[in-house]
Every structure is written in C-alpha cells, then in structure tokens.
Design a protein around this motif. Structure first.
Motif, short mmCIF file in Angstrom:
data_model
loop_
_atom_site.label_atom_id
_atom_site.label_comp_id
_atom_site.label_asym_id
_atom_site.label_seq_id
_atom_site.Cartn_x
_atom_site.Cartn_y
_atom_site.Cartn_z
N UNK A 235 0.83 -1.19 0.00
CA UNK A 235 0.00 0.00 0.00
C UNK A 235 0.87 1.25 0.00
N UNK A 236 0.43 2.25 -0.74
CA UNK A 236 1.12 3.54 -0.75
C UNK A 236 0.11 4.64 -1.01
N UNK A 237 0.49 5.86 -0.69
CA UNK A 237 -0.38 7.02 -0.90
C UNK A 237 0.49 8.23 -1.19
N UNK B 293 -3.05 -16.24 -4.47
CA UNK B 293 -1.67 -16.35 -4.92
C UNK B 293 -1.09 -15.06 -5.47
N UNK B 294 -1.85 -13.96 -5.47
CA UNK B 294 -1.34 -12.69 -5.98
C UNK B 294 -0.43 -12.06 -4.93
N UNK B 295 0.83 -11.91 -5.27
CA UNK B 295 1.81 -11.44 -4.30
C UNK B 295 2.31 -10.05 -4.68
N UNK B 296 2.52 -9.22 -3.64
CA UNK B 296 3.15 -7.91 -3.77
C UNK B 296 2.45 -7.02 -4.79
N UNK B 297 1.13 -7.07 -4.81
CA UNK B 297 0.37 -6.18 -5.70
C UNK B 297 0.41 -4.76 -5.14
N UNK B 298 0.75 -3.81 -5.98
CA UNK B 298 0.87 -2.42 -5.54
C UNK B 298 -0.48 -1.71 -5.69
N UNK B 299 -0.91 -1.07 -4.62
CA UNK B 299 -2.15 -0.31 -4.60
C UNK B 299 -1.83 1.07 -4.04
#
Length: 295
Positions: free
Chosen positions: A89-91, A148-154
C-alpha cells in the motif's frame, strides 16, 4: 503393619494413580483440539478465509498432535501460505509526495495504522480499501484480489477537502472567491440561427443565378425572333423571371447579412435571444430587402 500404616499406604497408592492418569487426560484433550483445528482449518480454507485457516493449520501441526494429523496440517499449511495474497500500500499527497501518516481499513476493519512500505496480507475476493489522512478527503478503492497474488501495488492520491480547494488563501489570511467573470461557453443551439440564415443566403444565390440566366436566354431569343412585335405574354414571362431573380438576390443578401449579424451578436452573456427578420418588397423591375432585429 498396623491399621494406621495400611491407611497411609492406600492414600499414597491413590495419589500415585491420579498422578499417572492426569497426563493421559491432558493428552486426550490435546488430541481432540488437534482434530478440531484440522477440521476448522479446512472449512475456513474452502470459504476463502485463508489467514484464519493458516492459524488453524499451525495449531494442528504442533508437536502434541498425532503424527498423521501433523503431516496433513503441514501440507495444508504450505498450500494456504502460498495462496494468501499480499498488497503493498502507498499514498501520495496533492503534491505527489509519499505520505506515511495514512490509516487504511479493509472492508471497514483496520488493516494498517500507517504506511511503512511493507506488504500486508489479505484474503482473496472483492474488497474496499479506504485510505484516511488528517487534512485530506478519504479515498476508497474497490478491487478484486486473487489467490496467490503477491506484492500487488495499490496506491491512492489524497487531496485536500473540497472546501479548501474552492478558494486559495490570500496573503492577508482571507480566501479568494472563485472568479465569476468567466463566461460559460455558448450553447450549440446559438449556432442554429446563423446556420439557417446562411442556408437561405446560399439558396437565394442559386435561385438568382438560375432565374437570371433563364430570363437572359429568353430575352435574347425574343430579340432574335420577334422584336419589337413580340407577344405581350412572352414579354411578361421574361419580366417575371427578372423580378423573381432580383427578389432571390435580395433575399440572399439579406440572409447573409443576418447570418453575419447573428454570429456577431452571439455572446456568452445571458440575455434574451435576438429576433431577426428579413423583409422583401417586390418593386417594378426588381425588389427591396431590409433586415430588422430586436434585442
């Protein structure tokens, strides 16, 4: 051995038996808990609650559980761990700078107290992430997370509240009101009158050319065949075409002038629409046209 000594021996034997039975009872309770954790873990896994299922498989894989149960739970634990999705997560603030003091909730439940760049685990499925920061409007993102979705950036872009964006602060501490002198674009309907008058002008020009050429050809024919004793009906027909051509010319000129005037008068300021009228008066040997407008 007297009676008192015999009683002491019986009490000691009973206590020894109780001491031996207590671990057996404890072991039986541990085995039952192992089977319960195994069953609950499988159920939670099938429901997509992978994080809770993983905790159950860790419990039934403990050393106190039977070897067969430990073996099954260890395999299920490895499978579930690989299937648990993770998000990064980032903002950013309205200046494009990273913001760390952001609280994130997942479907209304707390997920992160602040953003530190580390991956967080979530269950698969459709979720709503809500980013909240003091002094900014909250941002809600709806996304579907896959197993199984790894390190998805949101990432979310945070902006000041709408009331703060409505006006800019002045040096004296006041607020500059939004400008009101900028006119809105005129509606497309304001082009209807110029277009219509332009079409009338074009039609008038075509009619003038056609009637004029026809009248000229008829006049040349009469001069060559019967002048100056031509039939009055033939002469009147030529004269009628000349008058009609002049009328068409006048109408075309007036319409062209009206189209130009309508374009010049078309403005963004709200006002009553201008009313334009073309007046054509046939005259002997031609016609007179006048353009009138009311504002």
């Amino acid at each position: 051995m007297n009676q008192r000594t015999a009683r002491r021996s019986l009490v000691a034997a009973a206590l020894a038996a109780l001491a031996c039975l207590q671990p057996a009872r404890a072991r039986a309770g541990d085995v039952e808990a192992c089977f319960t954790a195994s069953e609950e873990g499988q159920r939670l896994r099938d429901e997509g609650r992978l994080r809770e299922a993983r905790a159950r498989f860790i419990a039934c894989g403990a050393a106190a559980c039977p070897a067969l149960v430990r073996s099954d739970c260890a395999g299920w634990l490895a499978d579930v761990t690989a299937r648990v999705p993770t998000l990064i997560l980032s903002a950013e603030d309205d200046q494009g700078q990273d913001a760390a003091d952001v609280r994130v909730t997942l479907d209304g439940a707390p997920l992160a107290a602040r953003l530190d760049g580390k991956a967080v685990e979530v269950d698969p499925g459709e979720h709503v992430l809500r980013f909240e920061r003091a002094g900014s409007d909250p941002v809600a993102l709806r996304l579907v997370v896959r197993e199984g979705e790894k390190l998805r950036r949101v990432s979310a872009r945070l902006a000041p509240p709408a009331t703060a964006r409505a006006g800019a602060a002045t040096p004296g501490g006041g607020v500059t009101a939004p400008r009101e002198d900028q006119a809105a674009s005129p509606p497309a309907s304001s082009l209807l009158l110029p277009i219509a008058l332009g079409g009338v002008a074009a039609a008038g020009g075509v009619a003038y050319a056609a009637l004029g050429l026809s009248a000229r050809a008829d006049a040349d024919r009469l001069r060559a065949t019967c002048a100056p004793r031509c039939a009055e009906a033939d002469v009147d027909a030529v004269r009628t075409k000349v008058i009609a051509a002049n009328v068409a010319f006048g109408v075309g000129v007036a319409a062209l002038g009206g189209a130009v005037a309508a374009l010049l008068l078309r403005g963004p300021m709200p006002a009553a629409p201008a009313a334009a009228a073309v007046h054509v008066v046939p005259l002997p040997g031609g016609a007179a046209a006048a353009l009138g407008a009311r504002f």
